[in-house]
Design an enzyme around this catalytic site. Structure first.
Site, PDB file in Angstrom:
ATOM      1  N   ASP A 146      36.015  40.759  -6.803  1.00 44.79           N
ATOM      2  CA  ASP A 146      36.579  41.535  -5.682  1.00 44.79           C
ATOM      3  C   ASP A 146      35.533  42.539  -5.211  1.00 44.79           C
ATOM      4  OD1 ASP A 146      38.427  42.655  -3.798  1.00 44.79           O
ATOM      5  OD2 ASP A 146      40.048  41.961  -5.088  1.00 44.79           O
TER       6      ASP A 146
ATOM      7  N   HIS B 299      49.242  25.609   9.342  1.00 41.74           N
ATOM      8  CA  HIS B 299      50.076  26.398   8.418  1.00 41.74           C
ATOM      9  C   HIS B 299      50.610  27.618   9.164  1.00 41.74           C
ATOM     10  CE1 HIS B 299      51.540  28.026   4.695  1.00 41.74           C
ATOM     11  NE2 HIS B 299      50.719  29.066   4.727  1.00 41.74           N
TER      12      HIS B 299
ATOM     13  N   ARG C 140      51.551  35.105  10.420  1.00 41.89           N
ATOM     14  CA  ARG C 140      50.247  34.913   9.763  1.00 41.89           C
ATOM     15  C   ARG C 140      49.132  35.177  10.776  1.00 41.89           C
ATOM     16  NH1 ARG C 140      53.408  30.443   8.231  1.00 41.89           N
ATOM     17  NH2 ARG C 140      53.865  30.290   6.004  1.00 41.89           N
TER      18      ARG C 140
ATOM     19  N   ARG D 272      57.629  23.354  -0.812  1.00 39.24           N
ATOM     20  CA  ARG D 272      58.853  24.024  -0.339  1.00 39.24           C
ATOM     21  C   ARG D 272      59.836  22.992   0.220  1.00 39.24           C
ATOM     22  NH1 ARG D 272      55.347  28.882   2.314  1.00 39.24           N
ATOM     23  NH2 ARG D 272      55.398  30.229   0.473  1.00 39.24           N
TER      24      ARG D 272
ATOM     25  N   GLY E 224      45.020  35.907  -6.752  1.00 41.96           N
ATOM     26  CA  GLY E 224      43.824  35.783  -7.595  1.00 41.96           C
ATOM     27  C   GLY E 224      44.183  35.828  -9.077  1.00 41.96           C
TER      28      GLY E 224
ATOM     29  N   THR F 299      43.284  32.242   2.390  1.00 37.47           N
ATOM     30  CA  THR F 299      43.463  33.364   3.317  1.00 37.47           C
ATOM     31  C   THR F 299      44.049  32.911   4.665  1.00 37.47           C
ATOM     32  OG1 THR F 299      41.537  34.384   2.294  1.00 37.47           O
ATOM     33  CG2 THR F 299      42.205  35.278   4.431  1.00 37.47           C
TER      34      THR F 299
END
Ligand code: LMR
Length: 320
Positions: free
Chosen positions: A34, A178, A91, A154, A15, A122
């Site tokens: 937040d 992902h 993840r 990457r 963020g 996220t």
């Protein structure tokens, strides 16, 4: 031209980096949001970056908040809320916590920023962006997941290092989910317009070295988690999401790999997964359907199956 508004949901490492990059590119005014327990972090980072702006010489107004009313009318919302993984986790292990977070954040966005272009960061990404689109009920072209840009960056870096050439001259993209099943496409990658296949023939590299680069790309997030130990990557993910936001806000129509909702393309319906798309002022303006050979198709199908099982897990968690 009216000033644009960008809401960043989650004032953590990504963020804060998003806030800095969005300001440096003068994409608009920035609200760093937040939960109440982290409101001080949001306000503190917003003020700190605002104080940096005269030094850097950019024009953007910053505020920090824990009140959804302050994201009212946002043109772009970038969501990083939730927790990052730690060493030893995948993840997918984050689904239990992050699905509930996205469920709640999605309701706030739906109520207060109904016209926004929403970019989800996220993890586990493909399932979380799908949940966001369902909770908000926004048109699929207005809700996307950031992943392909990052994975492709990457891949491009590792290829540039292999050939000792500038990253600017390497084109490469990664499709699929992902996660560990992502699909880096060697066949569509080029160095200065020359295919990797030709570069192998020219003796610049070997198939084995390229396979190792594919695997390093798949493990790209975990490699950084292993170094950081306390969380996951944030600079490159933030830059990737900003590239998507910029393409939307400035109608650049860039071809960007990201998680988009498929409607029959690639033989998939109703599921978010990484594919190249054109992002312009209407959001996802076109899904680019590249042709797969049998091996690529098998990898992509495996990735779709992995995403589907995460969606099933997500639905159980949020009771959908
Ligand atoms: C990444 O690829 O860096 C992010 O998805 C974070 C992670 O957990 O790997």
């Amino acid at each position: 031209m009216a000033r644009k508004k960008i809401a960043l949901i989650g004032a953590g490492q990504i963020g804060g980096t998003l806030a800095l990059l969005a300001g440096q590119k003068e994409l608009g005014d920035i609200v760093l949001f937040d939960i109440p327990a982290a409101e001080g972090t949001a306000k503190g980072k917003a003020l700190d970056i605002a104080q940096l702006s005269p030094v850097e010489g950019f024009d953007a107004r910053y505020s920090g908040s824990s009140d959804y009313k302050d994201i009212e009318g946002a043109d772009v919302v970038i969501v990083t809320a939730g927790v990052p993984r730690k060493p030893g986790m995948t993840r997918d292990d984050l689904v239990g916590i992050n699905a509930k977070v996205i469920d709640s954040v999605g309701k706030g966005i739906k109520q207060h920023a109904p016209n926004a272009f929403v970019i989800v960061i996220t993890n586990p990404l493909d399932a979380m962006v799908g949940l966001m689109q369902e909770v908000t009920g926004f048109a699929p072209e207005k809700v996307v997941g950031m992943a392909g840009v990052l994975d492709s960056a990457r891949f491009r870096l590792f290829l540039a290092e292999e050939f000792n050439v500038s990253v600017e001259d390497v084109t490469a993209f990664v499709l699929g989910g992902h996660g560990d099943t992502m699909v880096p496409l060697l066949r569509y990658s080029t160095v200065g317009g020359i295919s990797l296949h030709d570069l192998v023939d020219m003796g610049w590299t070997t198939k084995e070295r390229l396979e190792a680069i594919v695997q390093r790309t798949r493990d790209g997030g975990a490699e950084i988690v292993a170094h950081l130990k306390t969380g996951s990557a944030f600079y490159a993910p933030a830059a990737s999401a900003i590239a998507m936001a910029e393409s939307y806000l400035r109608d650049k129509k860039r071809v960007i790999p990201c998680a988009a909702k498929l409607n029959g393309e690639y033989g998939v319906k109703g599921l978010y997964i990484g594919v190249p798309v054109v992002i312009g002022s209407k959001g996802v303006e076109r899904i680019v359907e590249v042709e797969f050979n049998a091996e690529e198709k098998a990898m992509f199908d495996k990735s779709v199956a992995a995403v589907q099982s995460l969606i099933d897990a997500t639905n159980k968690i949020v009771g959908r």
